[in-house]
Design a protein around this motif. Sequence first.
Motif, PDB file in Angstrom:
ATOM      1  N   GLY A   1      72.868  70.037 -16.374  1.00 21.43           N
ATOM      2  CA  GLY A   1      74.260  69.684 -16.636  1.00 21.43           C
ATOM      3  C   GLY A   1      75.176  70.040 -15.487  1.00 21.43           C
ATOM      4  O   GLY A   1      76.080  69.266 -15.136  1.00 21.43           O
ATOM      5  N   LEU A   2      74.933  71.207 -14.861  1.00 22.62           N
ATOM      6  CA  LEU A   2      75.752  71.623 -13.726  1.00 22.62           C
ATOM      7  C   LEU A   2      75.566  70.691 -12.530  1.00 22.62           C
ATOM      8  O   LEU A   2      76.529  70.357 -11.832  1.00 22.62           O
ATOM      9  CB  LEU A   2      75.404  73.061 -13.326  1.00 22.62           C
ATOM     10  N   PHE A   3      74.322  70.266 -12.288  1.00 22.51           N
ATOM     11  CA  PHE A   3      74.057  69.335 -11.189  1.00 22.51           C
ATOM     12  C   PHE A   3      74.793  68.013 -11.415  1.00 22.51           C
ATOM     13  O   PHE A   3      75.404  67.465 -10.488  1.00 22.51           O
ATOM     14  CB  PHE A   3      72.562  69.091 -11.036  1.00 22.51           C
ATOM     15  N   PHE A   4      74.729  67.488 -12.651  1.00 20.36           N
ATOM     16  CA  PHE A   4      75.411  66.233 -12.951  1.00 20.36           C
ATOM     17  C   PHE A   4      76.926  66.404 -12.885  1.00 20.36           C
ATOM     18  O   PHE A   4      77.639  65.511 -12.397  1.00 20.36           O
ATOM     19  CB  PHE A   4      74.985  65.720 -14.333  1.00 20.36           C
ATOM     20  N   LEU A   5      77.417  67.542 -13.372  1.00 17.78           N
ATOM     21  CA  LEU A   5      78.859  67.797 -13.331  1.00 17.78           C
ATOM     22  C   LEU A   5      79.344  67.930 -11.893  1.00 17.78           C
ATOM     23  O   LEU A   5      80.392  67.381 -11.521  1.00 17.78           O
ATOM     24  CB  LEU A   5      79.176  69.068 -14.124  1.00 17.78           C
ATOM     25  N   ALA A   6      78.574  68.671 -11.073  1.00 20.14           N
ATOM     26  CA  ALA A   6      78.928  68.821  -9.657  1.00 20.14           C
ATOM     27  C   ALA A   6      78.915  67.472  -8.954  1.00 20.14           C
ATOM     28  O   ALA A   6      79.791  67.181  -8.119  1.00 20.14           O
ATOM     29  CB  ALA A   6      77.962  69.787  -8.971  1.00 20.14           C
ATOM     30  N   ALA A   7      77.924  66.633  -9.292  1.00 21.61           N
ATOM     31  CA  ALA A   7      77.847  65.300  -8.689  1.00 21.61           C
ATOM     32  C   ALA A   7      79.038  64.449  -9.096  1.00 21.61           C
ATOM     33  O   ALA A   7      79.628  63.732  -8.271  1.00 21.61           O
ATOM     34  CB  ALA A   7      76.539  64.618  -9.100  1.00 21.61           C
ATOM     35  N   GLY A   8      79.422  64.533 -10.378  1.00 18.50           N
ATOM     36  CA  GLY A   8      80.578  63.766 -10.847  1.00 18.50           C
ATOM     37  C   GLY A   8      81.859  64.205 -10.178  1.00 18.50           C
ATOM     38  O   GLY A   8      82.665  63.370  -9.724  1.00 18.50           O
ATOM     39  N   PHE A   9      82.068  65.526 -10.092  1.00 20.82           N
ATOM     40  CA  PHE A   9      83.253  66.041  -9.412  1.00 20.82           C
ATOM     41  C   PHE A   9      83.254  65.651  -7.938  1.00 20.82           C
ATOM     42  O   PHE A   9      84.282  65.244  -7.385  1.00 20.82           O
ATOM     43  CB  PHE A   9      83.319  67.566  -9.526  1.00 20.82           C
ATOM     44  N   GLY A  10      82.082  65.802  -7.289  1.00 21.91           N
ATOM     45  CA  GLY A  10      81.997  65.507  -5.863  1.00 21.91           C
ATOM     46  C   GLY A  10      82.245  64.043  -5.554  1.00 21.91           C
ATOM     47  O   GLY A  10      82.982  63.705  -4.613  1.00 21.91           O
ATOM     48  N   ALA A  11      81.633  63.159  -6.344  1.00 20.86           N
ATOM     49  CA  ALA A  11      81.831  61.726  -6.129  1.00 20.86           C
ATOM     50  C   ALA A  11      83.286  61.336  -6.382  1.00 20.86           C
ATOM     51  O   ALA A  11      83.885  60.573  -5.615  1.00 20.86           O
ATOM     52  CB  ALA A  11      80.898  60.932  -7.045  1.00 20.86           C
ATOM     53  N   SER A  12      83.862  61.870  -7.455  1.00 23.62           N
ATOM     54  CA  SER A  12      85.261  61.562  -7.785  1.00 23.62           C
ATOM     55  C   SER A  12      86.202  62.094  -6.711  1.00 23.62           C
ATOM     56  O   SER A  12      87.173  61.425  -6.326  1.00 23.62           O
ATOM     57  CB  SER A  12      85.625  62.168  -9.142  1.00 23.62           C
ATOM     58  N   ASN A  13      85.908  63.305  -6.206  1.00 25.20           N
ATOM     59  CA  ASN A  13      86.743  63.908  -5.178  1.00 25.20           C
ATOM     60  C   ASN A  13      86.800  63.044  -3.924  1.00 25.20           C
ATOM     61  O   ASN A  13      87.889  62.685  -3.446  1.00 25.20           O
ATOM     62  CB  ASN A  13      86.206  65.306  -4.832  1.00 25.20           C
ATOM     63  N   ILE A  14      85.623  62.683  -3.396  1.00 26.87           N
ATOM     64  CA  ILE A  14      85.575  61.906  -2.160  1.00 26.87           C
ATOM     65  C   ILE A  14      86.149  60.510  -2.376  1.00 26.87           C
ATOM     66  O   ILE A  14      86.895  59.995  -1.532  1.00 26.87           O
ATOM     67  CB  ILE A  14      84.119  61.811  -1.640  1.00 26.87           C
ATOM     68  N   ALA A  15      85.801  59.887  -3.514  1.00 29.75           N
ATOM     69  CA  ALA A  15      86.278  58.531  -3.775  1.00 29.75           C
ATOM     70  C   ALA A  15      87.800  58.492  -3.894  1.00 29.75           C
ATOM     71  O   ALA A  15      88.471  57.640  -3.292  1.00 29.75           O
ATOM     72  CB  ALA A  15      85.636  57.988  -5.047  1.00 29.75           C
ATOM     73  N   VAL A  16      88.362  59.419  -4.659  1.00 34.21           N
ATOM     74  CA  VAL A  16      89.813  59.448  -4.870  1.00 34.21           C
ATOM     75  C   VAL A  16      90.540  59.830  -3.581  1.00 34.21           C
ATOM     76  O   VAL A  16      91.587  59.278  -3.235  1.00 34.21           O
ATOM     77  CB  VAL A  16      90.164  60.423  -6.010  1.00 34.21           C
TER      78      VAL A  16
END
Length: 332
Positions: A92-107
């Motif tokens: 869950g942490l890996f998926f959450l980190a990936a979601g935050f990271g992708a959203s951060n860079i994209a936004v």
Amino acid sequence: MTNVIELPAVNTEQKPSAIAYFLLLIVACIYGLAPILIRICEQEVSPNAIVFDRFWMTAAIIGVWEVIVKIYTCASDSASESAEPLTLTDVGLFFLAAGFGASNIAVWTWSLTQTNIATANLLHNLTPFFATIGAWFFFGQRFDRKFFLGLVLSLTGAITIGIDDFQISADNLIGDGLALLSAIFYAGTVLCGEKLRAKFSTTKIMFWSCLLRSLWMLPIVCLFKINIFPISVNGWLALISLVVLSQVVGLAILLYYLKRFSAGFVSLFLLFDPILAAILAWLIFGEKLSMINWFALVIVLLGVYLAKSSQGHEKTTNAADHRAVNETVSES
């Protein structure tokens, strides 16, 4: 009769050396160059394509590196890690980190197309505030007054360095909001990275987080049928430099020291980003630095120094481990 001898709490880890703080400064320099490289890439590919390329290329580089290391060492350095089972919380942490990271860079990348670089950089630098609040709320970390004073001073200095170029208008409102949202997502990325570093190596976190982030972005890339790769040599050089510097070198140093420093302090240190960018512009392009710029540098330095000397910037020995040592020392 058994008497338990209580041992004093001792932090057995070595204090961070000057090289640790120097490397964090290097990361701030690298991230200061990122907006410029992104702007160059955006002349040939869309923001979403840049984000996708950053993630899959980083995962490929780390994957090849891991294979080379295993071939030459004939043994995995993370053998002890792999012996420990991967829990649902870890996944869950890996998926959450990936979601935050992708959203951060994209936004963040999107915001650079909707507002000016100075304003986007200024709002993005509010990350330490959100990281500190998140560490307190979710992880129960405690910070003393000296740390919060350092946080306020550093944020003030970072805001001062770009206040002359800060613009709020109806035309830039969307971009400003996106930049602020990217700061929240980036804080989430750093907090997840701090938790993962307690169990996993830097390269493992980088590989899986970037691979998962690229999978997050793949549907967007396919849906809009955008051009994924640059079409010129300059575009490729800018993209490769962005990947190697920001995603590989910068992220590796950042994740490595998240095992030693708190997420709030690491993100606080990155407030040197706009100041170092201004100094580089002064040295390379001859752009003038005003007294306000130098004053902002002093303020950020003072703020980081206060935070560095506070209780809360550095990780301490686990209390459970300390109790375990005490319980083993007994006399019948």
